[in-house]
Design an enzyme around this catalytic site. Sequence first.
Site, PDB file in Angstrom:
ATOM      1  N   GLY A   1      16.585  43.389  57.452  1.00 40.56           N
ATOM      2  CA  GLY A   1      15.874  44.341  56.605  1.00 40.56           C
ATOM      3  C   GLY A   1      14.427  44.537  57.031  1.00 40.56           C
TER       4      GLY A   1
ATOM      5  CG  MET B   1       9.660  39.450  60.932  1.00 41.36           C
ATOM      6  SD  MET B   1      10.492  37.968  60.240  1.00 41.36           S
ATOM      7  CE  MET B   1       9.128  36.809  60.318  1.00 41.36           C
TER       8      MET B   1
ATOM      9  CG  ASN C   1       6.243  39.984  62.244  1.00 44.26           C
ATOM     10  OD1 ASN C   1       6.907  39.039  62.596  1.00 44.26           O
ATOM     11  ND2 ASN C   1       6.716  41.214  62.173  1.00 44.26           N
TER      12      ASN C   1
ATOM     13  CG  HIS D   1      11.314  39.626  50.452  1.00 46.12           C
ATOM     14  ND1 HIS D   1      12.014  38.690  49.724  1.00 46.12           N
ATOM     15  CD2 HIS D   1      11.310  39.167  51.732  1.00 46.12           C
ATOM     16  CE1 HIS D   1      12.412  37.715  50.526  1.00 46.12           C
ATOM     17  NE2 HIS D   1      12.006  37.978  51.759  1.00 46.12           N
ATOM     18  CD  GLU D   2      10.049  41.193  54.571  1.00 45.09           C
ATOM     19  OE1 GLU D   2       9.533  40.165  55.042  1.00 45.09           O
ATOM     20  OE2 GLU D   2      11.272  41.293  54.319  1.00 45.09           O
TER      21      GLU D   2
ATOM     22  CG  HIS E   1       7.862  36.314  53.256  1.00 41.87           C
ATOM     23  ND1 HIS E   1       8.299  35.068  52.874  1.00 41.87           N
ATOM     24  CD2 HIS E   1       8.980  37.033  53.550  1.00 41.87           C
ATOM     25  CE1 HIS E   1       9.641  35.033  52.932  1.00 41.87           C
ATOM     26  NE2 HIS E   1      10.075  36.209  53.343  1.00 41.87           N
TER      27      HIS E   1
HETATM   28  N1  TRP Z   1      12.113  36.556  57.224  1.00 38.33           N
HETATM   29  C1  TRP Z   1      12.733  37.830  57.055  1.00 38.33           C
HETATM   30  C2  TRP Z   1      12.741  38.113  55.575  1.00 38.33           C
HETATM   31  O1  TRP Z   1      11.898  38.512  54.961  1.00 38.33           O
HETATM   32  C3  TRP Z   1      14.105  37.978  57.535  1.00 38.33           C
HETATM   33  C4  TRP Z   1      14.455  37.665  58.939  1.00 38.33           C
HETATM   34  C5  TRP Z   1      14.841  36.510  59.449  1.00 38.33           C
HETATM   35  C6  TRP Z   1      14.658  38.566  59.959  1.00 38.33           C
HETATM   36  N2  TRP Z   1      15.272  36.637  60.712  1.00 38.33           N
HETATM   37  C7  TRP Z   1      15.191  37.882  61.043  1.00 38.33           C
HETATM   38  C8  TRP Z   1      14.448  39.921  60.052  1.00 38.33           C
HETATM   39  C9  TRP Z   1      15.571  38.526  62.198  1.00 38.33           C
HETATM   40  C10 TRP Z   1      14.795  40.553  61.214  1.00 38.33           C
HETATM   41  C11 TRP Z   1      15.372  39.886  62.276  1.00 38.33           C
HETATM   42  O2  TRP Z   1      13.525  37.771  54.794  1.00 38.33           O
HETATM   43 ZN    ZN Z   2      12.063  36.781  53.365  1.00 34.32          ZN
END
Ligand code: TRP
Ligand code: ZN
Length: 852
Positions: A256, A258, A260, A292-293, A296
């Site tokens: 979905g 990420m 970063n 959500h992001e 984080h």
């Molecule tokens: N950490 C991301 C999230 O918010 C999800 C995630 C984990 C992800 N591995 C990934 C997204 C690989 C893209 C590709 O939940």
């Molecule tokens: Zn997450």
Amino acid sequence: MTEARAILLSDYQPFSHLVDQVTLTFHLAPQATRVMARLEMRPNPAREPGQDLRLDGEGLRLLALSVDGRPLAAQPDATGLTLAAAHLPDGPFVLETEVEIAPEGNTALEGLYMSRGMYCTQCEAEGFRKITFYPDRPDVMARFRVRVEGDLPVLLSNGNPVAAGPGWAEWDDPWPKPAYLFALVAGDLRAHSARFRTMSGRDVALNIWVRPGDEQRCAYAMDSLIRSMRWDEEVYGREYDLDVFNIVAVDDFNMGAMENKGLNIFNSKFVLASPETATDDDFARIEAIIAHEYFHNWTGNRITCRDWFQLCLKEGLTVYRDQQFSGDMRSAAVKRIEDVLMLRARQFREDQGPLAHAVRPDSYMEINNFYTATIYEKGAEVIGMLRRLVGAEAYARALDLYFERHDGEAATIEDWLRVFEDATGRDLTQFKRWYTEAGTPLLKVRDEFNNGVYTLHFEQENPATPGQPVKGAKVLPIAVGLLNPNGDEVLATTVLEMTEMRQSFRFEGLATRPVPSLLRGFSAPVVLERETPAAERAFLLAHDTDPFNKWEAGRALAKDVLARMVTAGAAPGPDWLDALARVALDESLDPAFRALCLRLPSEDDMAQTLHASGHVPDPAGIYAARRRMGAALAQRLGSEVPGLIAALAEPGGFSPDARAAGRRALRLAALSLLSRLDDGAAARAVFAQANNMTEEVGALACLLDIGAGQAELARFETRWSHDRNVMDKWFALQIAFAAPERAVEVTRDLTAHPAFDWKNPNRFRAVIGALAGNHAGFHHAEGGGYDLVAEWLLRLDPLNPQTAARMSTAFETWRRYDADRQAMIRAGLRRMLATEGLSRDLTEMAGRMLGE
Ligand code: TRP
Ligand code: ZN
């Protein structure tokens, strides 16, 4: 052959060295990107001196290596590079490497890759090792400074911009972070920009970067971002910590989005929205994922995970926070019902099959296989239980302590629980089983009424799961209310705390036998089992003051009815039809809630429930019974439905807010019933006049559902062939609504469509995932559904193992079904395992599903 070796939580050791500063320089080129890395390191005082230095690295062409400026000869192996202690100083040193990588050939979408001319990265969980040699583990946290050189107008990385010129840009991230949060983006992008003033008065530049032409579809995502930032300040006291916050939308993405640091990267379908192209569900998902992001940034980035076994530390908590946010932005009751529907459809399904694992597992082969409903959704439920047990005020205190104590650290579940123990004085030893033991508890209830005393007798069963045959009692917060037969509440919601295998709770001083409302708000993720007469369910559907349980009563009633239709050929009786009709037409209730009540239990949900109660589910029988159920409901409500549809029409412009979306949802539920009576005449009219995607796609679904809609499908394709995200709906819809005996053929035809770009994960999911989601079609007795899905997973696996493995969960329910189906799936999984060069990802999944 990839070597299949399990990684164990019990093997954890701190890393041999610390990294104080990382300086990266990228010379971007599609076939040959150069990455220069300068790592300022020193031995970790927490480890014995004289350790070798092991760096992760995969698929890197090493061009140069030096320590403190002295070139070093070292030969990387398949997974990294070892520098012998003898060649390393005892104190601080500078390690420099230069490598070459080829982003254009990267189809796995992990590391640095290209998506339609744009460079982007995905490093979680272990993608950074495909960019440069590095200790690619979350407990190694460092400051990053990045210089990007490339012939593209927009060059982005984490943190704050420090300098830029034509063809280059430099970024500095002041916050130490693990490598999985690294990101780089370069492309011909346009920004939709805004500003945000934080609670302490700092000014933050917000940008959503998209392809030229998409700028007009960013407003909702930006609005969601600003509301998320404000909400995290108001509810959790968390402020943003950089001068800029960038979001980039990319079309080729495995998941979905990420988180970063300072540079979130999103699957474009969770950013781009306009009324014409996005449904109400899309708007709600965008709002939730943006939040959500963003959340984080504190729960994941400022406080990260010590190792990947602790993944739920950031994901469970962040899902819990985004669920709270969506509940605050919309209807909390409706949000809770939707979340529980999802939990049961995905997490209970996982927990009751061969892939069951603990919220904090203690072993894995491929960490990408553990981004699961259990880690995310059950992880969030566990936090919800914790909050229910300690109360909202203590929860807030515990969270403050968590942020204060662990900011800047890589933490564990033990750290998390200790914070709650210290903040509340509670012993959470027993509660911790929720993190370490897999499986959905079964909670059996009996009740008794004697001389004014009402007693609830509870018994919990914790079923065996792979590798965990025996389990202890779980702590269960059971929220209950009691109603008088006249509908008055005699006991407002009270949380009973169950800690034993069997436990009884007494309620005294009652004049009459009450009707219990159990597990209000779904206060624990368990399967509740209680012989309940239909009349009592109908009573709660009419009178329960807890909106979740009001819905739950209707749902349980529908499932009882459907189960009898499947197993005994019964007809849906008037009790269910009348009770549901009353709710559907009750104008004092929220339309979104009424729409949820009208949604019939899904076929997969019925299969799960029948299996759990000792039946072997027959997919064709469930399909047929569910259609009869829908037909009976259409007959019962038929005369009322046109009026409902007319009354819910929204004149004027489109608004994506929850109120308007709820009215559209109810209107479309009514339209679906009407379509069975008028051969789709009304749906055709709604389709023709639709000025928004919710109604366009909703009306089309109504038509496909009655076996019509071919002309509309063709018109839809002509209208939207230029838009990938909309075309995904076109692909998925016709497969989702294909009759069981046609689903495989429809899917096969669509895989031959020129727009079936199977290397794009969204498109692959829209087609192959839709077949796996068509319960009766996928499980058709001939086995064609199994074969087609397996064939495509094997084709995708060498290119994109992460997505292939994730989608293999289509087969996780195989033990529910009859011997013939089991034999076909078992054979398919074995063939998969026997395939030469099968990825570690799919090897682990097929092996676990087989349980051999
Ligand atoms: N950490 C991301 C999230 O918010 C999800 C995630 C984990 C992800 N591995 C990934 C997204 C690989 C893209 C590709 O939940
Ligand atoms: Zn997450």
